[in-house]
Design a protein around this motif. Structure first.
Motif, PDB file in Angstrom:
ATOM      1  N   THR A 183     -21.308   1.950 -16.387  1.00  0.00           N
ATOM      2  CA  THR A 183     -20.174   1.794 -15.340  1.00  0.00           C
ATOM      3  C   THR A 183     -18.878   2.432 -15.890  1.00  0.00           C
ATOM      4  O   THR A 183     -18.773   2.377 -16.837  1.00  0.00           O
ATOM      5  N   GLY A 184     -18.221   2.825 -14.932  1.00  0.00           N
ATOM      6  CA  GLY A 184     -16.773   2.965 -15.357  1.00  0.00           C
ATOM      7  C   GLY A 184     -15.659   3.171 -14.161  1.00  0.00           C
ATOM      8  O   GLY A 184     -16.049   3.427 -12.945  1.00  0.00           O
ATOM      9  N   LEU A 185     -14.445   3.532 -14.782  1.00  0.00           N
ATOM     10  CA  LEU A 185     -13.509   3.857 -13.711  1.00  0.00           C
ATOM     11  C   LEU A 185     -13.076   5.492 -14.008  1.00  0.00           C
ATOM     12  O   LEU A 185     -13.205   5.762 -15.026  1.00  0.00           O
ATOM     13  N   ALA A 186     -13.120   6.100 -12.926  1.00  0.00           N
ATOM     14  CA  ALA A 186     -12.720   7.680 -13.081  1.00  0.00           C
ATOM     15  C   ALA A 186     -11.315   7.588 -14.037  1.00  0.00           C
ATOM     16  O   ALA A 186     -10.457   6.842 -14.034  1.00  0.00           O
ATOM     17  N   THR A 187     -11.256   8.714 -14.439  1.00  0.00           N
ATOM     18  CA  THR A 187     -10.177   9.051 -15.507  1.00  0.00           C
ATOM     19  C   THR A 187      -8.804   9.010 -14.834  1.00  0.00           C
ATOM     20  O   THR A 187      -7.716   8.513 -15.362  1.00  0.00           O
ATOM     21  N   ASP A 188      -8.786   9.157 -13.465  1.00  0.00           N
ATOM     22  CA  ASP A 188      -7.417   9.608 -12.649  1.00  0.00           C
ATOM     23  C   ASP A 188      -7.175   7.849 -12.038  1.00  0.00           C
ATOM     24  O   ASP A 188      -6.157   7.688 -11.688  1.00  0.00           O
ATOM     25  N   ALA A 203     -17.514   6.238  -6.115  1.00  0.00           N
ATOM     26  CA  ALA A 203     -16.438   5.971  -4.595  1.00  0.00           C
ATOM     27  C   ALA A 203     -15.243   6.238  -5.367  1.00  0.00           C
ATOM     28  O   ALA A 203     -14.654   5.756  -6.316  1.00  0.00           O
ATOM     29  N   ASP A 204     -14.377   7.229  -4.486  1.00  0.00           N
ATOM     30  CA  ASP A 204     -13.080   7.578  -4.834  1.00  0.00           C
ATOM     31  C   ASP A 204     -12.251   7.463  -3.457  1.00  0.00           C
ATOM     32  O   ASP A 204     -12.561   7.785  -2.541  1.00  0.00           O
ATOM     33  N   GLY A 205     -10.806   6.990  -3.941  1.00  0.00           N
ATOM     34  CA  GLY A 205      -9.875   7.248  -2.949  1.00  0.00           C
ATOM     35  C   GLY A 205      -8.606   7.954  -3.538  1.00  0.00           C
ATOM     36  O   GLY A 205      -8.763   8.408  -4.606  1.00  0.00           O
ATOM     37  N   PRO A 206      -7.507   8.087  -2.729  1.00  0.00           N
ATOM     38  CA  PRO A 206      -6.484   8.926  -3.215  1.00  0.00           C
ATOM     39  C   PRO A 206      -5.470   8.133  -4.265  1.00  0.00           C
ATOM     40  O   PRO A 206      -4.621   8.774  -4.738  1.00  0.00           O
ATOM     41  N   ASP A 207      -5.603   6.981  -4.187  1.00  0.00           N
ATOM     42  CA  ASP A 207      -4.475   6.231  -4.989  1.00  0.00           C
ATOM     43  C   ASP A 207      -5.242   5.293  -6.046  1.00  0.00           C
ATOM     44  O   ASP A 207      -6.448   4.871  -6.047  1.00  0.00           O
ATOM     45  N   PRO A 208      -4.315   5.115  -7.309  1.00  0.00           N
ATOM     46  CA  PRO A 208      -5.046   4.177  -8.237  1.00  0.00           C
ATOM     47  C   PRO A 208      -5.623   2.905  -7.810  1.00  0.00           C
ATOM     48  O   PRO A 208      -4.904   2.343  -6.786  1.00  0.00           O
ATOM     49  N   LEU A 209      -6.629   2.482  -8.209  1.00  0.00           N
ATOM     50  CA  LEU A 209      -7.188   1.228  -7.753  1.00  0.00           C
ATOM     51  C   LEU A 209      -6.375  -0.179  -8.508  1.00  0.00           C
ATOM     52  O   LEU A 209      -6.185  -0.233  -9.496  1.00  0.00           O
ATOM     53  N   PRO A 210      -6.424  -1.276  -7.595  1.00  0.00           N
ATOM     54  CA  PRO A 210      -6.019  -2.500  -8.227  1.00  0.00           C
ATOM     55  C   PRO A 210      -7.139  -3.064  -9.275  1.00  0.00           C
ATOM     56  O   PRO A 210      -8.044  -2.624  -9.478  1.00  0.00           O
ATOM     57  N   LEU A 211      -6.574  -3.508 -10.133  1.00  0.00           N
ATOM     58  CA  LEU A 211      -7.203  -4.259 -11.395  1.00  0.00           C
ATOM     59  C   LEU A 211      -8.423  -4.913 -10.913  1.00  0.00           C
ATOM     60  O   LEU A 211      -9.523  -4.820 -11.451  1.00  0.00           O
ATOM     61  N   LEU A 212      -8.202  -5.585  -9.875  1.00  0.00           N
ATOM     62  CA  LEU A 212      -9.570  -6.470  -9.391  1.00  0.00           C
ATOM     63  C   LEU A 212     -10.647  -5.528  -9.175  1.00  0.00           C
ATOM     64  O   LEU A 212     -11.693  -6.057  -8.957  1.00  0.00           O
ATOM     65  N   SER A 213     -10.559  -4.280  -8.667  1.00  0.00           N
ATOM     66  CA  SER A 213     -11.514  -3.434  -8.054  1.00  0.00           C
ATOM     67  C   SER A 213     -12.654  -3.015  -9.396  1.00  0.00           C
ATOM     68  O   SER A 213     -13.725  -2.907  -9.167  1.00  0.00           O
ATOM     69  N   SER A 214     -11.918  -3.281 -10.740  1.00  0.00           N
ATOM     70  CA  SER A 214     -13.008  -3.197 -11.707  1.00  0.00           C
ATOM     71  C   SER A 214     -13.049  -4.181 -12.594  1.00  0.00           C
ATOM     72  O   SER A 214     -13.620  -4.205 -13.580  1.00  0.00           O
ATOM     73  N   HIS A 215     -12.648  -5.293 -11.961  1.00  0.00           N
ATOM     74  CA  HIS A 215     -12.925  -6.737 -12.788  1.00  0.00           C
ATOM     75  C   HIS A 215     -13.333  -7.830 -11.959  1.00  0.00           C
ATOM     76  O   HIS A 215     -13.384  -8.988 -12.507  1.00  0.00           O
ATOM     77  N   GLY A 216     -13.260  -7.465 -10.754  1.00  0.00           N
ATOM     78  CA  GLY A 216     -13.865  -8.891  -9.650  1.00  0.00           C
ATOM     79  C   GLY A 216     -15.105  -8.970  -9.564  1.00  0.00           C
ATOM     80  O   GLY A 216     -15.991  -8.456 -10.383  1.00  0.00           O
ATOM     81  N   PRO A 217     -15.512  -9.814  -8.832  1.00  0.00           N
ATOM     82  CA  PRO A 217     -16.978 -10.290  -8.677  1.00  0.00           C
ATOM     83  C   PRO A 217     -17.859  -9.249  -8.249  1.00  0.00           C
ATOM     84  O   PRO A 217     -18.893  -9.238  -8.826  1.00  0.00           O
ATOM     85  N   GLY A 218     -17.345  -8.440  -7.300  1.00  0.00           N
ATOM     86  CA  GLY A 218     -18.343  -7.161  -6.901  1.00  0.00           C
ATOM     87  C   GLY A 218     -18.564  -6.291  -7.927  1.00  0.00           C
ATOM     88  O   GLY A 218     -19.638  -5.755  -8.283  1.00  0.00           O
ATOM     89  N   TRP A 219     -17.679  -6.101  -9.057  1.00  0.00           N
ATOM     90  CA  TRP A 219     -17.908  -5.246 -10.246  1.00  0.00           C
ATOM     91  C   TRP A 219     -18.813  -5.855 -11.182  1.00  0.00           C
ATOM     92  O   TRP A 219     -19.692  -5.328 -11.855  1.00  0.00           O
ATOM     93  N   GLN A 220     -18.981  -7.049 -11.277  1.00  0.00           N
ATOM     94  CA  GLN A 220     -19.917  -8.017 -11.989  1.00  0.00           C
ATOM     95  C   GLN A 220     -21.493  -7.675 -11.492  1.00  0.00           C
ATOM     96  O   GLN A 220     -22.232  -7.427 -12.172  1.00  0.00           O
ATOM     97  N   GLY A 258      -6.500  -0.058   0.003  1.00  0.00           N
ATOM     98  CA  GLY A 258      -5.756   0.281   1.103  1.00  0.00           C
ATOM     99  C   GLY A 258      -6.091   1.736   1.462  1.00  0.00           C
ATOM    100  O   GLY A 258      -5.264   2.372   2.176  1.00  0.00           O
ATOM    101  N   ALA A 259      -7.160   2.636   0.651  1.00  0.00           N
ATOM    102  CA  ALA A 259      -7.187   3.792   1.006  1.00  0.00           C
ATOM    103  C   ALA A 259      -7.709   4.259   2.498  1.00  0.00           C
ATOM    104  O   ALA A 259      -8.328   3.265   2.903  1.00  0.00           O
ATOM    105  N   PRO A 260      -7.283   5.120   3.067  1.00  0.00           N
ATOM    106  CA  PRO A 260      -7.710   5.705   4.490  1.00  0.00           C
ATOM    107  C   PRO A 260      -9.292   6.141   4.696  1.00  0.00           C
ATOM    108  O   PRO A 260      -9.877   5.924   5.582  1.00  0.00           O
TER     109      PRO A 260
END
Length: 112
Positions: free
Chosen positions: A95-100, A69-86, A50-52
């Motif tokens: 691959t990885g999730l940013a520390t924030d 790819a970065d946004g202003p808010d923490p990502l939902p779990l699906l962002s790093s575990h969904g079909p696109g992530w596969q 939902g990032a602007p």
């Protein structure tokens, strides 16, 4: 001798139609055949939060390419575990999730 490289960053409106522009922007900067698709999937992962605005980044060094790819808010779990992530995990070497937890990244060119 240190490796030389390039850095590009660009904010994209968080709208589905911008995914095409992300792919074109990526293809215009790096010649790896999987880079545009990886950038697309990373963009969509942050778009789901939902990032602007989604801030895309590309870094090169030697034969390595890192796409973020970065946004202003923490990502939902699906962002790093969904079909696109596969898809991203299948095509990228690392691959990885940013520390924030507000972004995702993928790296190409590390396998030998």
């Amino acid at each position: 001798m240190p490796e030389s490289g390039h850095t590009w960053r660009k904010p994209f409106k968080a709208e589905p139609i911008e995914a095409r522009h992300v792919r074109l922007w990526t293809a215009g900067r790096v010649k790896h055949p999987d880079a545009p698709l990886i950038a697309h999937e990373l963009y969509v992962a942050v778009l789901q939060s939902g990032a602007p605005v989604v801030e895309m980044g590309i870094w090169t060094a030697g034969n390595r390419i890192r796409i973020t790819a970065d946004g202003p808010d923490p990502l939902p779990l699906l962002s790093s575990h969904g079909p696109g992530w596969q898809i991203v995990c299948s095509l990228a070497d690392l691959t990885g999730l940013a520390t924030d937890e507000c972004g995702v990244w993928a790296q190409l060119g590390t396998k030998r």
